[in-house]
Design a protein around this motif. Structure first.
Motif, PDB file in Angstrom:
ATOM      1  N   GLU A 100       0.833  -1.199   0.000  1.00  0.00           N
ATOM      2  CA  GLU A 100       0.000   0.000   0.000  1.00  0.00           C
ATOM      3  C   GLU A 100       0.872   1.255   0.000  1.00  0.00           C
ATOM      4  O   GLU A 100       0.636   2.198  -0.768  1.00  0.00           O
ATOM      5  CB  GLU A 100      -0.921  -0.004   1.221  1.00  0.00           C
ATOM      6  N   LYS A 101       1.891   1.260   0.836  1.00  0.00           N
ATOM      7  CA  LYS A 101       2.798   2.412   0.916  1.00  0.00           C
ATOM      8  C   LYS A 101       3.494   2.625  -0.425  1.00  0.00           C
ATOM      9  O   LYS A 101       3.581   3.750  -0.922  1.00  0.00           O
ATOM     10  CB  LYS A 101       3.832   2.174   2.026  1.00  0.00           C
ATOM     11  N   TRP A 102       3.979   1.536  -1.020  1.00  0.00           N
ATOM     12  CA  TRP A 102       4.631   1.634  -2.318  1.00  0.00           C
ATOM     13  C   TRP A 102       3.662   2.160  -3.373  1.00  0.00           C
ATOM     14  O   TRP A 102       4.026   3.004  -4.198  1.00  0.00           O
ATOM     15  CB  TRP A 102       5.182   0.267  -2.734  1.00  0.00           C
ATOM     16  N   ALA A 103       2.424   1.682  -3.372  1.00  0.00           N
ATOM     17  CA  ALA A 103       1.424   2.100  -4.350  1.00  0.00           C
ATOM     18  C   ALA A 103       1.141   3.597  -4.247  1.00  0.00           C
ATOM     19  O   ALA A 103       1.000   4.286  -5.270  1.00  0.00           O
ATOM     20  CB  ALA A 103       0.134   1.297  -4.171  1.00  0.00           C
ATOM     21  N   ILE A 104       1.073   4.107  -3.027  1.00  0.00           N
ATOM     22  CA  ILE A 104       0.837   5.543  -2.820  1.00  0.00           C
ATOM     23  C   ILE A 104       2.008   6.349  -3.375  1.00  0.00           C
ATOM     24  O   ILE A 104       1.827   7.351  -4.073  1.00  0.00           O
ATOM     25  CB  ILE A 104       0.591   5.840  -1.322  1.00  0.00           C
ATOM     26  N   GLU A 105       3.238   5.905  -3.088  1.00  0.00           N
ATOM     27  CA  GLU A 105       4.422   6.596  -3.604  1.00  0.00           C
ATOM     28  C   GLU A 105       4.474   6.524  -5.127  1.00  0.00           C
ATOM     29  O   GLU A 105       4.825   7.496  -5.798  1.00  0.00           O
ATOM     30  CB  GLU A 105       5.690   5.981  -3.001  1.00  0.00           C
ATOM     31  N   TYR A 106       4.114   5.391  -5.665  1.00  0.00           N
ATOM     32  CA  TYR A 106       4.089   5.206  -7.122  1.00  0.00           C
ATOM     33  C   TYR A 106       3.106   6.161  -7.778  1.00  0.00           C
ATOM     34  O   TYR A 106       3.417   6.799  -8.792  1.00  0.00           O
ATOM     35  CB  TYR A 106       3.743   3.746  -7.428  1.00  0.00           C
ATOM     36  N   GLU A 107       1.920   6.257  -7.215  1.00  0.00           N
ATOM     37  CA  GLU A 107       0.905   7.177  -7.757  1.00  0.00           C
ATOM     38  C   GLU A 107       1.401   8.619  -7.731  1.00  0.00           C
ATOM     39  O   GLU A 107       1.188   9.375  -8.680  1.00  0.00           O
ATOM     40  CB  GLU A 107      -0.408   7.062  -6.970  1.00  0.00           C
ATOM     41  N   LYS A 108       2.094   9.008  -6.664  1.00  0.00           N
ATOM     42  CA  LYS A 108       2.637  10.363  -6.575  1.00  0.00           C
ATOM     43  C   LYS A 108       3.682  10.598  -7.668  1.00  0.00           C
ATOM     44  O   LYS A 108       3.724  11.664  -8.272  1.00  0.00           O
ATOM     45  CB  LYS A 108       3.265  10.598  -5.200  1.00  0.00           C
ATOM     46  N   MET A 109       4.539   9.585  -7.893  1.00  0.00           N
ATOM     47  CA  MET A 109       5.564   9.715  -8.931  1.00  0.00           C
ATOM     48  C   MET A 109       4.953   9.862 -10.317  1.00  0.00           C
ATOM     49  O   MET A 109       5.455  10.605 -11.147  1.00  0.00           O
ATOM     50  CB  MET A 109       6.505   8.502  -8.907  1.00  0.00           C
ATOM     51  N   LEU A 110       3.856   9.159 -10.554  1.00  0.00           N
ATOM     52  CA  LEU A 110       3.211   9.239 -11.866  1.00  0.00           C
ATOM     53  C   LEU A 110       2.625  10.620 -12.134  1.00  0.00           C
ATOM     54  O   LEU A 110       2.517  11.038 -13.292  1.00  0.00           O
ATOM     55  CB  LEU A 110       2.108   8.189 -11.985  1.00  0.00           C
ATOM     56  N   LYS A 111       2.263  11.323 -11.082  1.00  0.00           N
ATOM     57  CA  LYS A 111       1.643  12.642 -11.226  1.00  0.00           C
ATOM     58  C   LYS A 111       2.670  13.753 -11.405  1.00  0.00           C
ATOM     59  O   LYS A 111       2.302  14.886 -11.667  1.00  0.00           O
ATOM     60  CB  LYS A 111       0.747  12.932 -10.014  1.00  0.00           C
ATOM     61  N   GLN A 112       3.943  13.442 -11.259  1.00  0.00           N
ATOM     62  CA  GLN A 112       4.982  14.470 -11.388  1.00  0.00           C
ATOM     63  C   GLN A 112       5.247  14.803 -12.843  1.00  0.00           C
ATOM     64  O   GLN A 112       5.130  14.073 -13.736  1.00  0.00           O
ATOM     65  CB  GLN A 112       6.286  13.996 -10.743  1.00  0.00           C
TER      66      GLN A 112
END
Length: 112
Positions: A100-112
């Motif tokens: 879950e933590k990784w998925a949240i970080e991944y989603e943030k990276m995709l929005k950059q």
């Protein structure tokens, strides 16, 4: 003896074994909801309305087969069935939390 083939390695790889357990589309979602407490089939079905009853049944059976969840059948009319995490299922929760933590970080990276 010769080297083990890649097929032997993949078949006996711990990650491959985990993948067999969590391969279902709704498996981790089911484990997440059961981490919050024991649920009946109908309660799980309402929490995941996108899954068909047939697929929910299939995934619950798979999780039970791998001893991640426990199915308690009460001898009542109508029959009452409850699902809960086993000790092994509870040990999987930190892994789920890390994903879950990784998925949240991944989603943030995709929005950059």
């Amino acid at each position: 003896m010769g080297k083990k083939s890649e097929d032997d390695y993949v078949e006996n790889c711990p990650i491959s074994n985990v993948q067999k357990i969590v391969r279902g589309k709704w498996t981790m979602v089911i484990v997440f909801f059961l981490s919050q407490g024991t649920l009946r089939f109908g309660e799980l079905s309402r929490k995941i309305p996108q899954v068909t009853q047939a697929n929910l049944t299939k995934e619950l059976r798979t999780l039970e087969e791998y001893r991640i969840i426990h199915r308690e059948i009460y001898k009542e009319v109508p029959p009452k069935v409850e699902y809960s995490l086993t000790e092994l299922g509870i040990k999987f929760l930190p892994v789920l939390k890390s994903l879950e933590k990784w998925a949240i970080e991944y989603e943030k990276m995709l929005k950059q």
